[in-house]
Scaffold this active site. Structure first.
Site, PDB file in Angstrom:
ATOM      1  N   THR A  22      14.766   3.424   0.412  1.00  0.00           N
ATOM      2  CA  THR A  22      15.864   4.400   0.502  1.00  0.00           C
ATOM      3  C   THR A  22      15.446   5.743  -0.091  1.00  0.00           C
ATOM      4  O   THR A  22      15.552   6.794   0.545  1.00  0.00           O
ATOM      5  CB  THR A  22      17.102   3.853  -0.245  1.00  0.00           C
ATOM      6  OG1 THR A  22      17.401   2.566   0.281  1.00  0.00           O
ATOM      7  CG2 THR A  22      18.301   4.760  -0.096  1.00  0.00           C
ATOM      8  N   VAL A  23      14.974   5.726  -1.331  1.00  0.00           N
ATOM      9  CA  VAL A  23      14.676   6.989  -2.020  1.00  0.00           C
ATOM     10  C   VAL A  23      13.358   7.592  -1.529  1.00  0.00           C
ATOM     11  O   VAL A  23      13.270   8.804  -1.277  1.00  0.00           O
ATOM     12  CB  VAL A  23      14.643   6.783  -3.558  1.00  0.00           C
ATOM     13  CG1 VAL A  23      14.446   8.125  -4.258  1.00  0.00           C
ATOM     14  CG2 VAL A  23      15.924   6.125  -4.048  1.00  0.00           C
TER      15      VAL A  23
ATOM     16  N   GLU B  56      14.895  12.672 -13.556  1.00  0.00           N
ATOM     17  CA  GLU B  56      16.274  13.105 -13.280  1.00  0.00           C
ATOM     18  C   GLU B  56      17.035  12.094 -12.421  1.00  0.00           C
ATOM     19  O   GLU B  56      18.232  11.860 -12.636  1.00  0.00           O
ATOM     20  CB  GLU B  56      16.245  14.468 -12.564  1.00  0.00           C
ATOM     21  CG  GLU B  56      17.612  15.034 -12.271  1.00  0.00           C
ATOM     22  CD  GLU B  56      18.444  15.241 -13.521  1.00  0.00           C
ATOM     23  OE1 GLU B  56      18.138  16.154 -14.293  1.00  0.00           O
ATOM     24  OE2 GLU B  56      19.411  14.471 -13.743  1.00  0.00           O
TER      25      GLU B  56
ATOM     26  N   GLY C 145      21.855   9.323 -10.084  1.00  0.00           N
ATOM     27  CA  GLY C 145      21.319   9.848  -8.826  1.00  0.00           C
ATOM     28  C   GLY C 145      21.273  11.358  -8.712  1.00  0.00           C
ATOM     29  O   GLY C 145      20.433  12.016  -9.326  1.00  0.00           O
TER      30      GLY C 145
ATOM     31  N   ILE D  66      23.394  13.638  -9.745  1.00  0.00           N
ATOM     32  CA  ILE D  66      24.033  14.448 -10.801  1.00  0.00           C
ATOM     33  C   ILE D  66      22.953  14.900 -11.788  1.00  0.00           C
ATOM     34  O   ILE D  66      22.244  14.066 -12.356  1.00  0.00           O
ATOM     35  CB  ILE D  66      25.110  13.632 -11.550  1.00  0.00           C
ATOM     36  CG1 ILE D  66      26.211  13.188 -10.588  1.00  0.00           C
ATOM     37  CG2 ILE D  66      25.690  14.451 -12.705  1.00  0.00           C
ATOM     38  CD1 ILE D  66      27.302  12.344 -11.230  1.00  0.00           C
TER      39      ILE D  66
ATOM     40  N   LYS E 282      21.374   3.032 -17.623  1.00  0.00           N
ATOM     41  CA  LYS E 282      21.525   4.493 -17.565  1.00  0.00           C
ATOM     42  C   LYS E 282      22.006   5.027 -18.912  1.00  0.00           C
ATOM     43  O   LYS E 282      21.553   6.070 -19.380  1.00  0.00           O
ATOM     44  CB  LYS E 282      22.494   4.867 -16.445  1.00  0.00           C
ATOM     45  CG  LYS E 282      21.962   4.473 -15.067  1.00  0.00           C
ATOM     46  CD  LYS E 282      23.054   4.514 -14.026  1.00  0.00           C
ATOM     47  CE  LYS E 282      22.588   3.935 -12.704  1.00  0.00           C
ATOM     48  NZ  LYS E 282      23.684   3.700 -11.767  1.00  0.00           N
TER      49      LYS E 282
HETATM   50  N1  LIG Z   1      18.855   3.765  -3.782  1.00  0.00           N
HETATM   51  C1  LIG Z   1      19.424   4.651  -4.570  1.00  0.00           C
HETATM   52  O1  LIG Z   1      20.424   5.288  -4.196  1.00  0.00           O
HETATM   53  C2  LIG Z   1      18.854   4.937  -5.940  1.00  0.00           C
HETATM   54  C3  LIG Z   1      19.514   5.863  -6.773  1.00  0.00           C
HETATM   55  C4  LIG Z   1      18.948   6.172  -8.028  1.00  0.00           C
HETATM   56  C5  LIG Z   1      17.794   5.526  -8.426  1.00  0.00           C
HETATM   57  N2  LIG Z   1      17.201   4.598  -7.595  1.00  0.00           N
HETATM   58  C6  LIG Z   1      15.976   3.957  -8.053  1.00  0.00           C
HETATM   59  O2  LIG Z   1      14.923   4.320  -7.161  1.00  0.00           O
HETATM   60  C7  LIG Z   1      13.981   3.259  -7.086  1.00  0.00           C
HETATM   61  C8  LIG Z   1      13.804   2.866  -5.611  1.00  0.00           C
HETATM   62  O3  LIG Z   1      15.048   2.448  -5.109  1.00  0.00           O
HETATM   63  P1  LIG Z   1      15.274   2.226  -3.527  1.00  0.00           P
HETATM   64  O4  LIG Z   1      16.741   2.044  -3.372  1.00  0.00           O
HETATM   65  O5  LIG Z   1      14.603   3.281  -2.762  1.00  0.00           O
HETATM   66  O6  LIG Z   1      14.566   0.821  -3.319  1.00  0.00           O
HETATM   67  P2  LIG Z   1      14.140   0.143  -1.932  1.00  0.00           P
HETATM   68  O7  LIG Z   1      14.882   0.744  -0.812  1.00  0.00           O
HETATM   69  O8  LIG Z   1      14.221  -1.318  -2.142  1.00  0.00           O
HETATM   70  O9  LIG Z   1      12.600   0.560  -1.795  1.00  0.00           O
HETATM   71  C9  LIG Z   1      11.588   0.022  -2.594  1.00  0.00           C
HETATM   72  C10 LIG Z   1      10.252   0.401  -2.004  1.00  0.00           C
HETATM   73  O10 LIG Z   1       9.227  -0.113  -2.841  1.00  0.00           O
HETATM   74  C11 LIG Z   1       8.259  -0.754  -2.027  1.00  0.00           C
HETATM   75  N3  LIG Z   1       7.614  -1.813  -2.783  1.00  0.00           N
HETATM   76  C12 LIG Z   1       8.170  -2.894  -3.342  1.00  0.00           C
HETATM   77  N4  LIG Z   1       7.228  -3.664  -3.929  1.00  0.00           N
HETATM   78  C13 LIG Z   1       6.064  -3.045  -3.721  1.00  0.00           C
HETATM   79  C14 LIG Z   1       4.707  -3.358  -4.048  1.00  0.00           C
HETATM   80  N5  LIG Z   1       4.404  -4.457  -4.738  1.00  0.00           N
HETATM   81  N6  LIG Z   1       3.757  -2.495  -3.654  1.00  0.00           N
HETATM   82  C15 LIG Z   1       4.058  -1.378  -2.953  1.00  0.00           C
HETATM   83  N7  LIG Z   1       5.306  -1.044  -2.619  1.00  0.00           N
HETATM   84  C16 LIG Z   1       6.298  -1.863  -2.989  1.00  0.00           C
HETATM   85  C17 LIG Z   1       9.017  -1.289  -0.829  1.00  0.00           C
HETATM   86  O11 LIG Z   1       8.116  -1.481   0.250  1.00  0.00           O
HETATM   87  P3  LIG Z   1       8.596  -1.960   1.711  1.00  0.00           P
HETATM   88  O12 LIG Z   1       9.480  -0.841   2.246  1.00  0.00           O
HETATM   89  O13 LIG Z   1       7.358  -2.069   2.512  1.00  0.00           O
HETATM   90  O14 LIG Z   1       9.344  -3.219   1.499  1.00  0.00           O
HETATM   91  C18 LIG Z   1      10.026  -0.160  -0.598  1.00  0.00           C
HETATM   92  O15 LIG Z   1       9.453   0.820   0.229  1.00  0.00           O
HETATM   93  C19 LIG Z   1      14.533   2.143  -7.977  1.00  0.00           C
HETATM   94  O16 LIG Z   1      13.976   2.250  -9.255  1.00  0.00           O
HETATM   95  C20 LIG Z   1      16.018   2.457  -8.042  1.00  0.00           C
HETATM   96  O17 LIG Z   1      16.632   1.965  -9.210  1.00  0.00           O
HETATM   97  C21 LIG Z   1      17.706   4.305  -6.365  1.00  0.00           C
END
Ligand SMILES: NC(=O)c1ccc[n+]([C@@H]2O[C@H](COP(=O)([O-])OP(=O)(O)OC[C@H]3O[C@@H](n4cnc5c(N)ncnc54)[C@H](OP(=O)(O)O)[C@@H]3O)[C@@H](O)[C@H]2O)c1
Length: 447
Positions: A14-15, A131, A136, A138, A207
């Site tokens: 997602t991010v 940040e 997120g 904010i 957080k």
């Molecule tokens: N989503 C939000 O709105 C949001 C908001 C604030 C903070 N965050 C933080 O941002 C971070 C990412 O969140 P997200 O929602 O983007 O997560 P996500 O959609 O689950 O994406 C995780 C990514 O990490 C990759 N990954 C997982 N294991 C891996 C490994 N062993 N080697 C290489 N790549 C690997 C995955 O690969 P594949 O795509 O190939 O599976 C995927 O691309 C987290 O720490 C989360 O807490 C997220």
């Protein structure tokens, strides 16, 4: 123009995909503001073949994020994988040790290992920017780290989990039960299949741990936070709160107290006419009370691809412009050990809901237990759930436990807990009493 800033992005979910989209969409704008080109030199994720809806032509692919972190071709490692341990931690450590700047959105990693990582960043003279890790889109980390850096912060609190806020708002708006709304939130993708992390308050606690350190200059102490989630909130609580002029929100609160810093995550009643009560659905909010600046309230999107990518990209821009500041506002050597305030000493008003057996003397016994602990009652109401009102549903059966709701005057937490425990022990109630703190907000003189 200076040399391009070379980025290695690990995690294209997602991010990560949101960030790549933003870097492409605002390419010229960002380069103008950075004074240099921003170049994605490498990426890493698990599945190479997945269509992520972003351009990756000519970008080097790394199966192993740790190899990307240490690659000489990058100068900034952007960690968007997630998780407090495992590959995310290993890769961030590797990047810092190799003298790369790090940008991360990973609250779990920072809440558990933030100080050690900040020490590494300091040692190697690089930035550790995060940040996006708190609320997120904010900009609360920059607000505390930069804009309010000349203040003494007295309290920081907020609605830090969109899933919980969505559930509580929907329960109130649609008069539905927690279980029903949770199921719907899961179906709509607002709640995880295993919702524990969100609804039991741990995501908020991660957080809050970071905010506490930034606000009070203390070492992060995630395991010291008092955490209570929203599972026990019933329709009866939501209805009673509404009728009494309150709304229930899951708050993360860190307050400077005489005995230390009180850090807690709990459902709280906030006055309906307060700005924070108006924050509905998945929206987040963070309030800060600071000595010179006064009170601030930041409201916005706490998650989602675009808001989170916006926060990550701003951290990258800071690095591009040459800014390196201590991750937690002061050098890690000056961070004070966290001193936990005694929660029992917390002073506040409380909402108490009891299911009282309809027996002679029950109310008198309850009043006595409150009096024994010097808890004085501001109001006491015997209620019927809306579903039991004539014309809406069945009438209450004679002899069924009565729903009694009390609001106390300001009292010590340990007094109310002891009084309620004694009432339960007396066998006057049919189920565990519900106790909810009433949060005192600025300008609220009701307490
Ligand atoms: N989503 C939000 O709105 C949001 C908001 C604030 C903070 N965050 C933080 O941002 C971070 C990412 O969140 P997200 O929602 O983007 O997560 P996500 O959609 O689950 O994406 C995780 C990514 O990490 C990759 N990954 C997982 N294991 C891996 C490994 N062993 N080697 C290489 N790549 C690997 C995955 O690969 P594949 O795509 O190939 O599976 C995927 O691309 C987290 O720490 C989360 O807490 C997220």
């Amino acid at each position: 123009m200076q040399q391009p800033l070379t980025l290695g992005i690990a995690g294209l979910g997602t991010v990560g995909a949101g960030l790549l989209h933003l870097l492409d969409h605002h390419k010229d704008r960002l380069e103008q503001r950075a004074g240099r080109r921003l170049s994605v030199a490498g990426v890493s994720a698990r599945e190479t073949a997945k269509d992520r809806g972003v351009k990756l032509d000519g970008v080097r692919w790394f199966d192993d994020p740790v190899a990307l972190a240490g690659d000489p071709g990058i100068s900034v490692f952007v960690e968007l994988i997630g998780g407090a341990e495992g590959v995310a931690k290993a890769a961030v450590e590797a990047a810092l040790k190799a003298g790369k700047h790090v940008v991360t959105a990973n609250k779990a990693l920072l809440a558990e290992h933030g100080v050690a990582l900040a020490q590494l960043a300091e040692k190697h003279g690089v930035a550790l920017n995060f940040e996006a890790a708190v609320a997120g889109g904010i900009p609360v980390v920059k607000t505390l780290r930069e804009s309010l850096s000349a203040n003494e912060v007295r309290r920081v609190y907020g609605i830090l989990n969109g899933t919980c806020n969505y559930i509580l708002t929907t329960m109130e708006d649609e008069h539905r039960s927690f279980e029903e709304v949770l199921k719907e939130a899961q179906a709509r993708g607002y709640a995880e299949a295993d919702p524990t992390f969100d609804i039991d308050g741990f995501d908020t606690a991660h957080k809050l741990a970071i905010l506490t350190s930034l606000a009070f200059g203390t070492k992060i102490a995630f395991d010291q936070i008092y955490v209570e989630g929203i599972r026990s909130i019933s329709e009866a609580d939501i209805e009673a709160a509404e009728d009494m002029g309150y709304r229930i929100k899951l708050l993360g609160v860190a307050t400077s107290a005489e005995s230390g810093v009180e850090v807690r995550v709990n459902p709280a009643m906030v006055p309906k006419d307060s700005a924070i009560a108006e924050v509905s659905g998945v929206t987040n909010a963070v309030a800060i009370d600071a000595d010179y600046c006064g009170s601030l309230l930041l409201i916005g999107a706490g998650a989602g691809a675009r808001p989170t990518a916006s926060a990550v990209a701003s951290d990258i821009l800071d690095i591009a412009r040459g800014g390196v500041m201590p991750p937690f506002l002061t050098q890690t050597g000056s961070l004070k050990p966290y001193k936990k305030a005694k929660l029992g000493a917390h002073q506040g008003a409380y909402y108490v809901r009891l299911s009282v057996y309809d027996r002679p003397g029950a109310m008198a016994a309850i009043a006595k237990r409150m009096g024994d602990r010097e808890v004085s009652i501001e109001s006491i109401v015997q209620r019927r759930p809306r579903s039991a009102l004539p014309g809406i549903g069945a009438r209450l059966k004679p002899g069924a436990p009565a729903l009694v709701v009390m609001i106390t005057h300001e009292t010590r937490e340990e007094a109310i807990r002891q009084a309620v425990a004694a009432i339960e022990k007396d066998g006057k109630v049919s189920e565990r009493p519900q106790v909810i703190r009433i949060e005192k907000l600025d300008g609220d003189d009701r307490q």
